[in-house]
Design an enzyme around this catalytic site. Structure first.
Site, PDB file in Angstrom:
ATOM      1  N   SER A 101      25.455   2.902   0.095  1.00 14.77           N
ATOM      2  CA  SER A 101      26.006   3.096  -1.237  1.00 14.77           C
ATOM      3  C   SER A 101      25.303   4.207  -2.011  1.00 14.77           C
ATOM      4  CB  SER A 101      25.964   1.757  -1.982  1.00 14.77           C
ATOM      5  OG  SER A 101      26.705   1.792  -3.162  1.00 14.77           O
ATOM      6  N   ASP A 234      29.784   7.212  -6.290  1.00 18.46           N
ATOM      7  CA  ASP A 234      28.547   7.058  -5.538  1.00 18.46           C
ATOM      8  C   ASP A 234      28.814   7.355  -4.067  1.00 18.46           C
ATOM      9  OD1 ASP A 234      29.970   4.772  -4.894  1.00 18.46           O
ATOM     10  OD2 ASP A 234      28.212   3.473  -4.859  1.00 18.46           O
TER      11      ASP A 234
END
Length: 437
Positions: A101, A234
């Site tokens: 992530s 992200d």
């Protein structure tokens, strides 16, 4: 009690325990055995982000799965929520993603989705961990395929929710991550004039000085280039942050407020990190507000518990439950722009409609999160901090589910920074003591 799975799958530094190829192979075998118990001929969709370690871990996980007779369909580089969507749409047994992530490139991780497109429940992860302790001889020869329609199918799903963006000048920060191809395509097809930034991944630059956790550069570009707004994703595309035309951060709490009003929601699920101003503003309009633990899986649980359909975190994980089973940065961006069209105004107007209380968030790197959090002196320090705020603010101290960090959050109309700094020093001191023992 789970040993390897945290709030968002298995995480760590690639190549070091637990994320060695040997461990990931065993994890694939254990997961394969679990999926084989659910279905006679299991199919797992497998995607990754742009980290240099993703290919290695993908190969190890696929080998483990196939050793249990699982068919693995490679999706290539694809945002995590795209895997969730396709797992449900294609009726696969499960989906798996190699990604960490928003973490730096040295880290990586593995997360699984079930056939409904939701992250595996805690019980399933606990069962996979139990199976990790067993030997799993080869139960069959699994096959492998390259599903080349993955990006197109996910793009079509997103475009079905896109408003007409003709004439809108948008800056996209792709974090050198999983949205680097699909992000510009999506907004161009919706009619926007797109300027793409941080869209040249080299395996090591993912999230580095960019993306939803570092939107400062995008903020500068929006102002300097006269863009209408900026959108920062992200590394794996499950969270998003916005920049208004004045260069200000329009984050998850603003999105929840805007979307709740635009889409006629009865209430909203936030987290313990959600700004108090959001709760007050929603209640003034007669809308319910509930707080969940941090992590989109816990937001989803609270949504189901309360029967609500909109929830999220200040960090930009937002779940629109009528449209998707998980946080999706690209979908959130489209629905936020749709909400603006419905209510009128732009991000700058709605930024000013919800003045947030000053909030300070400090990350304290610690040697042992569990020891620090269990120390009774930490509870005393938190109570002292709350007393200093005199009932006019909030204090929250919690361990990160994905990093060796304790997060200290203080929110107050006055004095938040000083209280947060002193509390962070107490946490740091407790960590040093724990390490010395």
């Amino acid at each position: 009690m789970r040993r390897y799975f945290g709030t968002d799958g298995v995480r760590g530094e690639a190549g070091k325990p637990p994320l060695t190829p040997e461990f990931v192979l065993k994890l694939g075998q254990a997961a394969g055995a679990y999926f084989l118990a659910q279905e006679k001929r299991p199919v797992v969709l497998l995607a990754k982000d742009t980290r240099e370690s993703s290919d290695l871990l993908e190969a190890a996980l696929a080998a483990g799965l196939m050793s249990q007779g699982v068919r693995v369909e490679h999706l290539g580089v694809l945002p995590t929520p795209g895997v969730a969507h396709l797992t449900k749409a294609l009726k696969a047994t499960a989906g798996a993603v190699i990604s960490a992530s928003h973490n730096p490139y040295q880290d990586n991780g593995i997360k699984f989705f079930g056939p409904t497109g939701e992250k595996l429940p805690d019980g399933a992860e606990e069962e996979i961990e139990r199976l990790l302790l067993e030997d799993h001889p080869t139960r069959g020869i699994g096959t492998v395929g390259d599903f080349r329609e993955a990006e197109r199918m996910y793009l079509d799903f997103l475009l079905a929710h896109a408003p007409d963006l003709t004439g809108l000048k948008v800056g996209l920060d792709l974090a050198h991550g999983a949205t680097y191809r699909i992000g510009p395509k999506l907004f161009q097809k919706a009619g926007a004039e797109v300027m793409a930034f941080f869209n040249t991944p080299d395996g090591r630059n993912i999230n580095r000085g960019c993306g939803s956790t570092h939107p400062e550069a995008l903020s500068r570009f929006v102002v300097e280039l006269g863009l209408d707004l900026g959108i920062a994703f992200d590394g794996d595309g499950d969270r998003v942050q916005f920049i208004d035309r004045k260069g200000r951060l329009f984050h998850g709490d603003h999105v929840l407020y805007l979307a709740a009003l635009a889409f006629g929601e009865k209430g909203v699920v936030g987290t313990v990190m959600s700004n108090m101003a959001l709760e007050v503003a929603l209640k003034e309009r007669g809308l319910a507000f509930h707080r969940a633990a941090v992590g989109d899986r816990y937001v989803l649980e609270k949504l189901k518990e309360t029967g609500l359909a909109l929830g999220g975190e200040p960090s930009g994980h937002v779940i629109f439950l009528r449209h998707h089973t998980t946080g999706d940065g690209l979908l959130t961006a489209l629905l936020t722009l749709k909400a603006l069209k419905a209510l009128g105004g732009d991000l700058a107007d709605w930024y000013e409609a919800l003045p947030l209380y000053p909030q300070v968030l400090l990350n304290v790197r610690v040697s042992d999160k569990a020891k620090v959090m269990a120390d009774p002196r930490l509870g005393e320090a938190v109570r002292e901090a709350e007393a200093r705020l005199g009932g006019r603010g909030r204090v929250n101290v919690r361990p990160s589910g994905t990093e060796p960090v304790v997060r200290v959050m203080v929110e107050a109309e006055e004095g938040a920074e000083e209280v947060a700094r002193e509390l962070a020093e107490r946490v740091r001191a407790l960590s040093q003591e724990a390490q010395a023992v």
